[in-house]
Design a protein around this motif. Structure first.
Motif, short mmCIF file in Angstrom:
data_model
loop_
_atom_site.label_atom_id
_atom_site.label_comp_id
_atom_site.label_asym_id
_atom_site.label_seq_id
_atom_site.Cartn_x
_atom_site.Cartn_y
_atom_site.Cartn_z
N THR A 68 16.52 18.43 23.81
CA THR A 68 17.73 18.34 23.00
C THR A 68 18.00 19.64 22.26
O THR A 68 19.12 20.14 22.26
CB THR A 68 17.55 17.21 21.95
OG1 THR A 68 16.81 16.16 22.54
CG2 THR A 68 18.88 16.73 21.46
N GLY A 73 10.12 13.19 21.55
CA GLY A 73 11.30 14.05 21.47
C GLY A 73 12.53 13.35 21.99
O GLY A 73 12.65 12.12 21.91
N GLU A 100 24.14 8.35 19.18
CA GLU A 100 23.11 9.20 18.58
C GLU A 100 23.31 9.27 17.07
O GLU A 100 22.35 9.24 16.29
CB GLU A 100 23.12 10.60 19.20
CG GLU A 100 21.88 11.37 18.77
CD GLU A 100 21.85 12.84 19.16
OE1 GLU A 100 22.85 13.33 19.72
OE2 GLU A 100 20.82 13.48 18.89
N LYS A 122 22.05 6.11 15.55
CA LYS A 122 20.58 6.10 15.50
C LYS A 122 20.07 6.94 14.33
O LYS A 122 19.22 6.50 13.57
CB LYS A 122 20.06 6.66 16.82
CG LYS A 122 18.57 6.90 16.86
CD LYS A 122 18.14 7.59 18.13
CE LYS A 122 18.55 9.06 18.13
NZ LYS A 122 18.11 9.77 19.34
N GLY A 147 11.89 14.97 17.04
CA GLY A 147 12.94 14.39 16.18
C GLY A 147 12.92 12.87 16.13
O GLY A 147 13.28 12.27 15.10
N SER A 148 12.48 12.24 17.22
CA SER A 148 12.56 10.78 17.26
C SER A 148 11.51 10.09 16.38
O SER A 148 11.57 8.88 16.19
CB SER A 148 12.41 10.28 18.69
OG SER A 148 13.45 10.82 19.47
N ARG A 168 11.46 10.39 13.40
CA ARG A 168 12.14 10.07 12.14
C ARG A 168 12.56 8.60 12.10
O ARG A 168 12.91 8.08 11.06
CB ARG A 168 13.37 10.94 11.97
CG ARG A 168 13.06 12.39 11.72
CD ARG A 168 14.22 13.05 10.99
NE ARG A 168 13.91 14.42 10.67
CZ ARG A 168 14.19 15.44 11.46
NH1 ARG A 168 14.79 15.21 12.62
NH2 ARG A 168 13.87 16.66 11.11
P1 AMP Z 1 13.42 16.96 20.04
O1 AMP Z 1 13.42 16.83 21.54
O2 AMP Z 1 12.07 17.00 19.44
O3 AMP Z 1 14.35 18.02 19.53
O4 AMP Z 1 13.99 15.57 19.50
C1 AMP Z 1 15.32 15.30 19.53
C2 AMP Z 1 15.51 13.81 19.43
O5 AMP Z 1 15.31 13.41 18.08
C3 AMP Z 1 16.92 13.42 19.82
O6 AMP Z 1 16.90 12.25 20.61
C4 AMP Z 1 17.54 13.16 18.46
O7 AMP Z 1 18.60 12.23 18.55
C5 AMP Z 1 16.38 12.59 17.67
N1 AMP Z 1 16.57 12.67 16.24
C6 AMP Z 1 16.86 13.78 15.50
N2 AMP Z 1 17.03 13.43 14.21
C7 AMP Z 1 16.84 12.08 14.13
C8 AMP Z 1 16.89 11.13 13.06
N3 AMP Z 1 17.19 11.49 11.81
N4 AMP Z 1 16.66 9.83 13.36
C9 AMP Z 1 16.38 9.45 14.63
N5 AMP Z 1 16.33 10.29 15.67
C10 AMP Z 1 16.55 11.60 15.43
#
Ligand code: AMP
Length: 616
Positions: A28, A209, A275, A278, A340-341, A343
């Motif tokens: 992402t 992720g 997204e 979420k 990020g997921s 969170r």
């Molecule tokens: P990464 O691949 O580590 O950059 O993770 C990105 C993923 O984290 C994506 O699917 C985002 O939608 C998700 N993400 C980012 N911020 C949040 C949040 N506050 N709550 C839930 N998911 C998140």
């Protein structure tokens, strides 16, 4: 360019500390980090706000290319020319992703072969490597702007579960972006480096992720980071959370999933809203919005219910990792959260309940992997002597033996770098050649595992079956890249290959292109694309000619003439330098000959059933 200074006192040459950056090339978002005043920091955008570069590329009609935040805005307005989640396609053949193409808003070329997937935008074709190189170049530029100097060395992270092909593809993307990739590091291992514990102990890194999930168990002692086990799922991440929200909303609206296929703009809009929902639900109890005049809603409770099976899948991986590490779950001192997921509150609660302790989430989960990569880069630059990474290979490596069986030479969870070997012999008297096919995976039959490549040990001196002693050595380097060496011990005959992915481009070709890329990155990308297109054309020309010869009797004169003319035209176009024209002609020829091939197959099967011998 690095500067060197001469010490006038003793004439020695001093080289200033080299800059090596750490890069998290994410599904992402991507980030670049480096060590500043002894501490790892992520490089932010010009406004100093965000360290994230969305891993998104937009190709405008006028040929201009946008990467990052600006490209993200085009997801809705120009979906077919906006590429996201390229990481999911890295090192993959079309067959690998065949079941998942509906997820992408852009066109993935279906040539139904084992060659690497390509993405088509208008009349141009791009490989995931070229696309990832564009993202890497953006990161390179970002850090160069910040430092006001050229940066040409990097450590890049990949999911622990990336196979050899995917690692090679990532390394190649780095080269194309003008980066010397000094090390490929597993993401969870990088996260562990960033955590930097004050005491020795066993830790788990839970990394969820956008597209992938990884769990690793590591033991840290005296600066040595030893990975004990790793597990995960390459098709599980935050994108799947978005997907369940989309499916709920479609059902609320009384729409079929096919409506996404039919309307790309709507598909992107609902994806972005999902997204947003979420992310909002990570801090709120409900979310609602209006899309195309219709109200869409979801509560945290509903969301939790929907994603529970997905979260449980991650926990099953955790249980396996703990088992493989040979430890008791109570021995784990800390659970570091990355991606990020993590969170999502349900993720935190479930992981915490599973491990029986609160999770460690005080480093930004988006940044933790890049920060760790910067630390590893610093170690390689020689600035940190007290840290040592001992990684492991997540999948078993072996060769095919009689009956299509997988004979494992390096079992999964072995330390890297590592070396292992075994002796084989021939099964036929006077056998001169031995084919060595290398596979990766855990299944007993090689057909269920992934083929990494094959090579032949030729000209074995004639001996009765069973007498030759063929020693096969697997050498796995610190990046997780494999070299296989085969030697007949009685005669000393030897052959050795670095296992390259099937899309294969040789090291020399790559080196040549790298030279170019430093001067002219755009030309470099084109050169690589052209080489690949020509290879593909050549294969198709050969198989097309063979087809004409073999099936002469069942083709009409017109079909023969048209096929021959198209082959001749492909040969002519492939001698030129327009790779997109080559791809176009390949597609046209494939399209024309596919029904003919089907007919030929029917006839062949028909005559086989009549008991006739089929001419080869
Ligand atoms: P990464 O691949 O580590 O950059 O993770 C990105 C993923 O984290 C994506 O699917 C985002 O939608 C998700 N993400 C980012 N911020 C949040 C949040 N506050 N709550 C839930 N998911 C998140």
């Amino acid at each position: 360019m690095a500067t060197y200074s001469i010490n006038l006192k003793d004439g020695s040459i001093e080289r200033p500390g080299e800059i090596i950056v750490g890069i998290d090339l994410g599904t992402t978002n991507s980030l670049v980090a480096l060590i500043k005043d002894g501490k790892p920091v992520c490089v932010r955008d010009q406004d100093g706000r965000s360290s994230l570069v969305p891993s998104i590329i937009h190709f405008a009609e006028d040929q201009s290319v946008l990467v990052g935040g600006a490209a993200r805005e085009k997801l809705v307005t120009d979906p077919s020319r906006t590429i996201f989640s390229v990481k999911r396609l890295m090192g993959k053949s079309y067959l690998d992703v065949a079941g998942h193409t509906q997820f992408f808003g852009y066109k993935i070329i279906d040539d139904d072969t084992e060659s690497l997937v390509k993405i088509r935008v208008d009349d141009k074709f791009y490989t995931p490597i070229e696309l990832s190189a564009l993202i890497l170049r953006e990161l390179k530029q970002r850090v160069e702007n910040e430092l006001n100097t050229t940066v040409s060395k990097a450590v890049i992270t990949v999911p622990a579960y990336f196979n050899d092909n995917q690692r090679q593809a990532t390394r190649d993307a780095g080269k194309l972006a003008g980066l010397d990739v000094l090390r490929i590091v597993n993401e969870p291992t990088a996260a562990a480096l960033a955590y930097n514990p004050s005491e020795a102990g066993t830790i788990a890194v839970y990394d969820l992720g956008g597209g992938t999930f990884d769990i690793s168990i590591l033991q840290i002692q005296d600066g040595i980071y030893e990975v004990l086990s790793t597990n995960g799922d390459t098709f599980l991440g935050g994108d799947d959370f978005d997907q369940v929200i989309i499916l709920k909303w479609l059902s609320d609206l009384g729409l079929q999933q096919s409506s996404l296929e039919e309307n790309k703009e709507f598909s992107q809009q609902i994806r972005l809203e999902a997204e947003k929902a979420k992310k909002t639900l990570s801090g709120a109890d409900t979310y609602s919005c209006v899309l195309n005049g219709q109200l869409l809603q979801i509560s945290r409770q509903q969301f939790d219910e929907l994603i529970k099976p997905l979260v449980n899948r991650t926990l099953a991986c955790c249980a396996n990792a703990v088992k493989d590490a040979g430890i008791d779950i109570k021995d784990i001192k800390t659970v570091v959260m990355a991606g990020g997921s993590t969170r999502v509150p349900l993720v935190k609660h479930s992981v915490s309940a599973f491990f029986g302790q609160p999770v460690f989430d005080s480093i930004d989960p988006d940044e933790v992997v890049a920060l760790g990569a910067a630390i590893q880069a610093d170690v390689l630059a020689g600035n940190q002597q007290d840290v040592l990474l001992l990684d492991i290979t997540p999948l078993s490596l072996g060769i095919e033996t009689v009956g299509g069986l997988m004979d494992v030479i390096i079992p999964r969870n072995s330390k890297v770098p590592s070396k292992a070997g075994r002796q084989y012999t021939t099964s036929v008297d006077g056998q001169k050649n031995l084919k060595i096919a290398v596979y990766q995976g855990e299944r007993d039959l090689v057909e269920h595992n992934r083929k990494l490549g094959e090579f032949i040990l030729r000209d074995i001196p004639a001996m009765p079956a069973g007498l030759p002693k063929i020693d096969i050595q697997f050498i796995l380097n610190a990046d997780g890249i494999l070299t296989v060496r085969a030697r007949e011990l009685r005669s000393g005959l030897e052959t050795q290959v670095e296992i390259r992915p099937t899309y294969g481009i040789t090291e020399e070709q790559m080196a040549l292109m790298l030279l170019d890329s430093i001067q002219n990155a755009q030309t470099d990308m084109a050169a690589r694309g052209l080489l690949e297109a020509r290879n593909e054309a050549q294969n198709l020309i050969l198989s097309g000619e063979k087809f004409l010869k073999q099936h002469d009797s069942i083709l009409s004169q017109e079909e023969k003439d048209t096929t021959s003319a198209m082959i001749a035209s492909l040969r002519q176009i492939a001698a030129g330098t327009d790779k997109d024209a080559i791809h176009k002609q390949i597609e046209a020829l494939n399209e024309y000959t596919t029904p003919l091939a089907h007919r030929a197959m029917d006839v062949t099967i028909g005559s086989a059933m009549k008991g006739q011998r089929i001419a080869e």
